[in-house]
Design a protein around this motif. Structure first.
Motif: not given
Lengths: 373, 373, 373
Positions: C141-145, C204-206, C210-212
């Protein structure tokens, strides 16, 4: 593991051996509701159990139904409802008079630091027919010293020596007050005085000041009576990984001849056994863990018999609250040690005479030696 | 665990299989007193045992009485007094000539870093009737380099290569010199030179300088012969929790193809087995632990057979001092692996042919492959 | 442990009980070579196996030969060559149609974060004849965002809620992205925005920021659906000691009522069981570990039955790749839980009715309750 021959000399001996329960608390004195009872079967949680849950659905819950139900006139594995129903017909005093004598304990060494609505040493002795002696909790001494006018260190020493005069040992719950990792050396007098001032100014309750905790430990070492440490599992106020006894290594290197007893220990019982081999003054105990492991207790008891020399292992129940726990600790220990030692004998790794002798060491001889009871 | 069928093909095979003892020390050469003997049965303690204690009251003590007594003409489980009495009638050389051949070991790979009053490789070969080859202790090479004039790094490399020419591997006791946690990357030449100067100025004994310890490890990696690490239990100079092999992860990520053998491992054998699966060059061994666990050794041997691939497990006794330990390691391993593998076969989880093959891998094939013996 | 009475009511019940496999991935769809197959039997290694090694020589390899061979018409313990030969005659789809239905799974909860060349939920449902539902991986989801224009936090929330509308839970692989130790509190909006900018700028990969990672966890807590954590063993990109679930204590103290499921857990299953007792919302699962332990799985399954309340234990296979793993997880679990519960019943520590009920809780009731399936 082969099944223990329950008719053997070893099995008979273990069934009858008198125990020194070297770390225990009082049992309840007044009636409570089912929620109080169920919460007392969960060690780690500090909140009421979730609606979907019941503490009866745990190893300890099953062990209560298997081993305690018959003493209340119920069949083994009685349902939770039947068990609670029957239990509710009796007062806590009546329950105490059933379960405490059935534990086969000659001496109860009672940590009196948890004293709200539970039996004191005299009441425990009366209900059980055994002797009961006090273990003084260091953090309680600290709180008493904080509330005594004048120099904190002098007050601590005076209270500790006065209370210890009739007590057999001391107890630390450092595991709950920040854990074992970090400096545990003795602080200077000036550091103690300054920390005591700060603590008194903030109210002097629930000691978490590291300087004063360290001071208390070194006072206990100086006193020379056995010093018990809560180690491993406890409620979640304790960071379990900081209750690993290996973090005590530096402290133990400075602890001289004062016996240090590592209580509970799960899941760090192997580490605790190592320390019992490494230091002449270190002992291991599996109380509390045995109750919570129920049908899985034999394996735990076996792990206590790995690196720890046999003269360095002691018995306790850590019973607190329901008198069932004082009895169950003894019953599960007897069953477990019989299974473990019988398997050693069946494999011809141990002689039966040695097994009987080791059972005696753990049941009472080792504790009698260090506590002078 | 079901009882092993001692008459099976698997049981016969394990009883007779020749072992490569891939990590061992010399046995004693000269007579000593009972205190020396008893202290040699306690791994962790660095002080004389307490007056109330005896190392005979431990799993290792019981195992000596169960398995070694018959080789001295005594009944199994002979009393400590009878055992010590009979043992005292013999010289250490005579004891070596009894116990070493009885171990069924074809090759002894000898860590010569502990060489005070114990057999060297030639004496061990002579007493046992097997071959004996050297494993070079890196910290000893460092001390030799510190006492060699000129550039430390060059001296270290020269001594290591000269000694390694006739040796099969190297050994690190980093666990005793600060532990595994922290940076283990290769230091620069300038850092090594500066650290060597400091160490030489302070006497050049008992290496604890981190830079020089790291330098030695990377020299051993570059050498390419198997590098053994003391892991887990040892005497209390070692902080046991810093001997957890997971702290070696970063080092292992840089260790290339050089075989790295994790010795002893208790109580971190599960972590060690994980590393043996994670890295093509990592191996696990349970020597020392097996002896100290005695009747509890089978469970430990079973834990070594969890995540570690079967081609990554090797055998050792870690015997040092009494020749009993060289024999007992083999005997307890044979009994334990028979019990464990037999239970897998009895449950039809493994075929018997596979079990025999895995016993061979651990007994000698894996060690023969990496040490070229 | 006594041998389980395979003809008992308990044994019959366990053999037939339908499972909810609450954490699994897709099986392969296209043919591969033997190296792909062998690497899929090694969890920890990230490189091709060494020339001297074969993944068949491991507990998992032996378990495949013991339990999967018969479904391919081969004898138990068929040789690796025969197994690979027979397997190669079939397509992965054919293998899926053999092994998936044989697992006896009613519902597959599929972590779709590993989606390269493996079955999606529809394909898994089709091949198995069961239902398949999605578990959303937070790092995906994070990588999609990160690849969505505009505010990162809003995009994350929108994608998470959209995907979660048809999903039953979320999954975190924080263990692989830095581990559990360290601050896991919720970051501020400004911290998230700044971290997202930095991450987007770097590609924006892998996700390892830590914050995210912290932001994602707290979004999942707020969502309220069960949040699964990879815990313990995994490939060596993960620092195993930082995947100890005790480092989650502070996070769990803030996690409210959202169910948190600790997956795999080995070798920290005792610590995980403690957490399941300590927190009303914490659950334990032994998937992946059971497969890799093979003949040693029963002991692991027994350890999951120590401190964890019985309403807090769930089943999974963590199958990924070869369809054998989806089947083997179920088979080894059935065999292991039968052995463990039967031994409790044989010792009269548990009633057989309770044992059947606990098997049902773990097989499906607990998972059905928290995932609403």
């Amino acid at each position: 593991m082969t099944m223990p021959p329950v008719g053997s000399a070893l099995a008979s001996h273990i069934a009858g051996v008198q125990l020194i329960d070297q770390h225990v608390h009082g049992c309840w004195l007044t009636k409570g509701d089912r929620q109080r009872f169920e919460n007392s079967l969960n060690e780690a949680n500090t909140e009421p159990l979730a609606d979907f849950d019941t503490a009866f659905d745990s190893q300890l819950g099953f062990a209560v139904r298997a081993h305690c139900a018959p003493l209340l006139g119920l069949p083994k594995h009685a349902s939770p409802e039947d068990y609670w129903g029957r239990r509710s017909e009796l007062t806590e005093i009546e329950l105490g008079r059933i379960f405490l004598p059935a534990a086969g304990v000659s001496d109860w060494l009672v940590d009196t630091g948890l004293d709200h609505d539970v039996a004191d040493t005299a009441q425990l002795a009366d209900m059980s027919g055994g002797r009961a002696l006090e273990v003084v909790r260091l953090e309680q001494v600290a709180e008493q010293a904080a509330n005594t006018p004048g120099d904190y260190a002098s007050a601590f020493e005076e209270i500790l020596h006065r209370r210890a005069a009739t007590a057999v040992g001391t107890k630390s719950i450092l595991a709950y007050r920040g854990g074992f990792d970090g400096d545990l050396s003795e602080p200077s007098a000036a550091e103690v005085a300054a920390a005591a001032d700060r603590w008194r100014d903030s109210g002097g309750v629930r000691l978490r000041d590291r300087v004063l905790l360290r001071f208390g430990l070194h006072q206990a070492v100086r006193l020379g009576k056995p010093l018990q440490f809560h180690v491993g599992l406890g409620d979640r106020d304790c960071d379990l990984h900081k209750a690993n006894p290996l973090y005590l290594l530096d402290f133990l290197r400075q602890s001289g001849d004062t016996p240090v007893v590592l209580l509970h220990c799960y899941p760090y019982e192997r580490e605790a056994g190592y320390l019992a081999q490494a230091f002449n003054n270190v002992y291991v105990d599996g109380g509390l863990s045995v109750n919570h492991l129920g049908a899985r207790a034999p394996g735990f008891i076996a792990r206590l018999l790995e690196l720890a020399p046999f003269r360095k292992i002691v018995y306790s129940s850590d019973g607190f609250g329901p008198a069932e726990l004082h009895f169950l600790g003894a019953t599960l220990w007897r069953n477990g040690i019989r299974q473990v030692l019988s398997s050693f004998v069946a494999d011809d790794e141990w002689s039966e005479a040695d097994a009987i002798r080791v059972a005696d060491l753990i049941a009472h001889d080792n504790a009698a030696r260090i506590y002078h009871v």
